[in-house]
Design a protein around this motif. Sequence first.
Motif, PDB file in Angstrom:
ATOM      1  N   LYS A 407       0.851  -1.093   0.020  1.00 52.83           N
ATOM      2  CA  LYS A 407       0.123  -0.037  -0.037  1.00 52.83           C
ATOM      3  C   LYS A 407       0.908   1.341   0.177  1.00 52.83           C
ATOM      4  O   LYS A 407       1.988   1.381   0.613  1.00 52.83           O
ATOM      5  CB  LYS A 407      -1.029   0.020   1.261  1.00 52.83           C
ATOM      6  N   SER A 408       0.245   2.395  -0.642  1.00 52.91           N
ATOM      7  CA  SER A 408       0.997   3.503  -0.662  1.00 52.91           C
ATOM      8  C   SER A 408       0.960   4.311   0.626  1.00 52.91           C
ATOM      9  O   SER A 408      -0.039   3.958   1.482  1.00 52.91           O
ATOM     10  CB  SER A 408       0.518   4.595  -1.604  1.00 52.91           C
ATOM     11  N   TYR A 409       1.653   5.526   0.925  1.00 48.35           N
ATOM     12  CA  TYR A 409       1.633   6.137   2.279  1.00 48.35           C
ATOM     13  C   TYR A 409       0.193   6.608   2.379  1.00 48.35           C
ATOM     14  O   TYR A 409      -0.198   7.069   3.413  1.00 48.35           O
ATOM     15  CB  TYR A 409       2.829   6.877   2.546  1.00 48.35           C
ATOM     16  N   LEU A 410      -0.095   7.291   1.076  1.00 52.93           N
ATOM     17  CA  LEU A 410      -1.400   8.098   1.073  1.00 52.93           C
ATOM     18  C   LEU A 410      -2.668   7.171   1.891  1.00 52.93           C
ATOM     19  O   LEU A 410      -3.321   7.636   2.480  1.00 52.93           O
ATOM     20  CB  LEU A 410      -1.896   8.394  -0.281  1.00 52.93           C
ATOM     21  N   GLU A 411      -2.651   5.950   1.682  1.00 50.48           N
ATOM     22  CA  GLU A 411      -3.520   5.004   2.091  1.00 50.48           C
ATOM     23  C   GLU A 411      -3.374   5.233   3.656  1.00 50.48           C
ATOM     24  O   GLU A 411      -4.406   4.880   4.253  1.00 50.48           O
ATOM     25  CB  GLU A 411      -3.475   3.708   1.580  1.00 50.48           C
ATOM     26  N   VAL A 412      -2.226   5.084   4.107  1.00 53.36           N
ATOM     27  CA  VAL A 412      -2.034   4.938   5.436  1.00 53.36           C
ATOM     28  C   VAL A 412      -2.448   6.174   6.177  1.00 53.36           C
ATOM     29  O   VAL A 412      -3.195   6.188   7.231  1.00 53.36           O
ATOM     30  CB  VAL A 412      -0.442   4.623   5.771  1.00 53.36           C
ATOM     31  N   ILE A 413      -2.427   7.503   5.430  1.00 48.21           N
ATOM     32  CA  ILE A 413      -2.775   8.686   6.042  1.00 48.21           C
ATOM     33  C   ILE A 413      -4.216   8.673   6.000  1.00 48.21           C
ATOM     34  O   ILE A 413      -5.070   9.141   6.957  1.00 48.21           O
ATOM     35  CB  ILE A 413      -2.263   9.733   5.170  1.00 48.21           C
ATOM     36  N   ASN A 414      -5.065   8.234   4.956  1.00 46.99           N
ATOM     37  CA  ASN A 414      -6.539   8.057   4.819  1.00 46.99           C
ATOM     38  C   ASN A 414      -6.956   7.259   5.949  1.00 46.99           C
ATOM     39  O   ASN A 414      -7.940   7.422   6.612  1.00 46.99           O
ATOM     40  CB  ASN A 414      -6.706   7.509   3.608  1.00 46.99           C
ATOM     41  N   ALA A 415      -5.997   5.794   6.444  1.00 43.41           N
ATOM     42  CA  ALA A 415      -6.534   4.939   7.291  1.00 43.41           C
ATOM     43  C   ALA A 415      -6.638   5.831   8.797  1.00 43.41           C
ATOM     44  O   ALA A 415      -7.379   5.614   9.692  1.00 43.41           O
ATOM     45  CB  ALA A 415      -5.794   3.820   7.109  1.00 43.41           C
ATOM     46  N   GLU A 416      -5.409   6.272   9.032  1.00 42.38           N
ATOM     47  CA  GLU A 416      -5.318   7.161  10.161  1.00 42.38           C
ATOM     48  C   GLU A 416      -6.256   8.254  10.386  1.00 42.38           C
ATOM     49  O   GLU A 416      -6.826   8.401  11.320  1.00 42.38           O
ATOM     50  CB  GLU A 416      -3.768   7.764  10.158  1.00 42.38           C
ATOM     51  N   THR A 417      -6.451   9.017   9.322  1.00 41.93           N
ATOM     52  CA  THR A 417      -7.783   9.991   9.231  1.00 41.93           C
ATOM     53  C   THR A 417      -8.965   9.456   9.656  1.00 41.93           C
ATOM     54  O   THR A 417      -9.523   9.801  10.586  1.00 41.93           O
ATOM     55  CB  THR A 417      -7.601  10.725   8.096  1.00 41.93           C
ATOM     56  N   ASP A 418      -9.381   8.249   9.209  1.00 39.45           N
ATOM     57  CA  ASP A 418     -10.418   7.616   9.296  1.00 39.45           C
ATOM     58  C   ASP A 418     -10.651   6.990  10.615  1.00 39.45           C
ATOM     59  O   ASP A 418     -11.657   7.163  11.476  1.00 39.45           O
ATOM     60  CB  ASP A 418     -10.563   6.319   8.463  1.00 39.45           C
ATOM     61  N   LEU A 419      -9.589   6.591  11.342  1.00 38.10           N
ATOM     62  CA  LEU A 419      -9.515   6.031  12.668  1.00 38.10           C
ATOM     63  C   LEU A 419      -9.680   7.177  13.682  1.00 38.10           C
ATOM     64  O   LEU A 419     -10.364   7.235  14.459  1.00 38.10           O
ATOM     65  CB  LEU A 419      -8.010   5.188  12.852  1.00 38.10           C
ATOM     66  N   ARG A 420      -9.057   8.294  13.358  1.00 32.06           N
ATOM     67  CA  ARG A 420      -9.029   9.463  14.243  1.00 32.06           C
ATOM     68  C   ARG A 420     -10.457   9.861  14.468  1.00 32.06           C
ATOM     69  O   ARG A 420     -11.018  10.389  15.360  1.00 32.06           O
ATOM     70  CB  ARG A 420      -8.142  10.638  13.772  1.00 32.06           C
ATOM     71  N   THR A 421     -10.973  10.236  13.054  1.00 34.03           N
ATOM     72  CA  THR A 421     -12.278  10.662  13.160  1.00 34.03           C
ATOM     73  C   THR A 421     -13.244   9.527  13.637  1.00 34.03           C
ATOM     74  O   THR A 421     -14.323  10.077  14.387  1.00 34.03           O
ATOM     75  CB  THR A 421     -12.883  10.834  11.539  1.00 34.03           C
ATOM     76  N   ALA A 422     -13.248   8.464  13.572  1.00 32.69           N
ATOM     77  CA  ALA A 422     -14.125   7.451  14.177  1.00 32.69           C
ATOM     78  C   ALA A 422     -13.998   7.466  15.800  1.00 32.69           C
ATOM     79  O   ALA A 422     -15.061   7.699  16.425  1.00 32.69           O
ATOM     80  CB  ALA A 422     -13.833   6.232  13.635  1.00 32.69           C
ATOM     81  N   GLN A 423     -12.775   7.652  16.398  1.00 38.51           N
ATOM     82  CA  GLN A 423     -12.484   7.614  17.732  1.00 38.51           C
ATOM     83  C   GLN A 423     -13.305   9.006  18.239  1.00 38.51           C
ATOM     84  O   GLN A 423     -13.907   8.941  19.194  1.00 38.51           O
ATOM     85  CB  GLN A 423     -11.112   7.727  17.953  1.00 38.51           C
TER      86      GLN A 423
END
Length: 449
Positions: A407-423
């Motif tokens: 996976k690209s780092y952009l997908e990591v950033i998106n996953a981190e953003t989704d996790l933070r938003t979900a929390q």
Amino acid sequence: MNNWNLISRFSWGKTWKLITVLFFPYIVNAQQNVTDSVIDQATLTNCIHYAINHNPDIKNAKLDEAITETTIKSKLSEWYPQVNFNYNFQTNFKLPSSNFNGNIVSIGSKNTSALQFGATQNIFNRDLLLASRSSRDVRLQSKQNTKEQNINLAVMVSKAFYDVLLTKQQLDVTEQDIARIEVSLKDAYYQYQSGIVDKTDYKRATISLNNAKAQKKFGEESAQAKYIYLKELMGYPATENFELVYDSAQMANEILLDTLENINYSNRIEIQLLETQKKLQQYNLQYYKWSFLPEVSAFGNYNLNFLNNRFSKLYGQSYPNSYAGILLSIPIFQGGKRLQQIKQAELQMTQVDNTITSIQNNINTQYTKAMATYKSNLYNYNSLKENLSLANEVYDVIRLQYRSGVKSYLEVINAETDLRTAQINFYNAMYQLLSSKVDVQQALGNIVY
């Protein structure tokens, strides 16, 4: 966070003018002695009890109770005999003249003095009768005013408490996000050094880290302001601090309530106050009806009179007199004033009934809105709880795939953003749900302090 620290543990209407003139103008156990100047464990219950004991507005309400009590006793004291003493001394520079058998003669003494002892006893007096009969309900009204302020304060402290905890949870999320980004930053840097990826991944991680740190600083300042507001509501010393103590698991277990419970209007302090005010208005109506009755009082006087032309011998001889009697005062005609006062009091009684109906309608609307908000927040909470679990799972998978070069780092950033938003969304939903539960309990009249 400067000088404070949060510790998370999992574990109405018109006042009746006449009565105003006559009188001038949660049942729960605290976990500790919250009358102290500071508290050791700032649980929600302890914070509420501390606020009720220290909030300046509540203290003034309790002083109003004491003032009402002394005013009642002051008015009721007029039922007791009223004893008075008067002293009089008079020097006549020129004696009065009178016609006596065709001759003008001076009468009286140059010097006169009197010692007068008098006593009166009210037998029937409508003002005092009103004071006697309404005193219990006047006391009750004063206590109910304090109770209403206690309930409103408890609601405000609860919401402020939850607001501080929400900000704390948001800070925790941000700190966790920073920790994850720092790990990702290292991964991106090492992969950049190894030539696996270009420097854009490393720069993106740095941008994300800076943004997260800025959010953390904003959260810290916001939490401090909310903490100060909570202290203000509690009447807590400005120079002292306390730790908020709560159990996340227990709070999650306390979010549910009976959505089928019916409204009992008599539980609401506003209705209780109106019912008391209705009783006071009934006394007021009776007072005007008593205006057709006579007022009766007894009196007695004993006087020592002293008469002499020479001041030095004025008090050598006394001439006493005494008397007693009954005073009967009968109002005969007052131009229809009393009839109009009775009619006015009856109209005011109708106003009270109309106000009660209006407040009941308002309570019904308040309850409907609060319950609708609670149900909506409950559904949102359950949905976001599931989203949080999914976001955690997705992040863990994508991070591992990034490390493996899949996976690209952009997908990591998106996953981190989704996790933070979900929390953040999950904790927002939890505390919105707890706050809306307080609104439902207040609407039902279940908050009692």
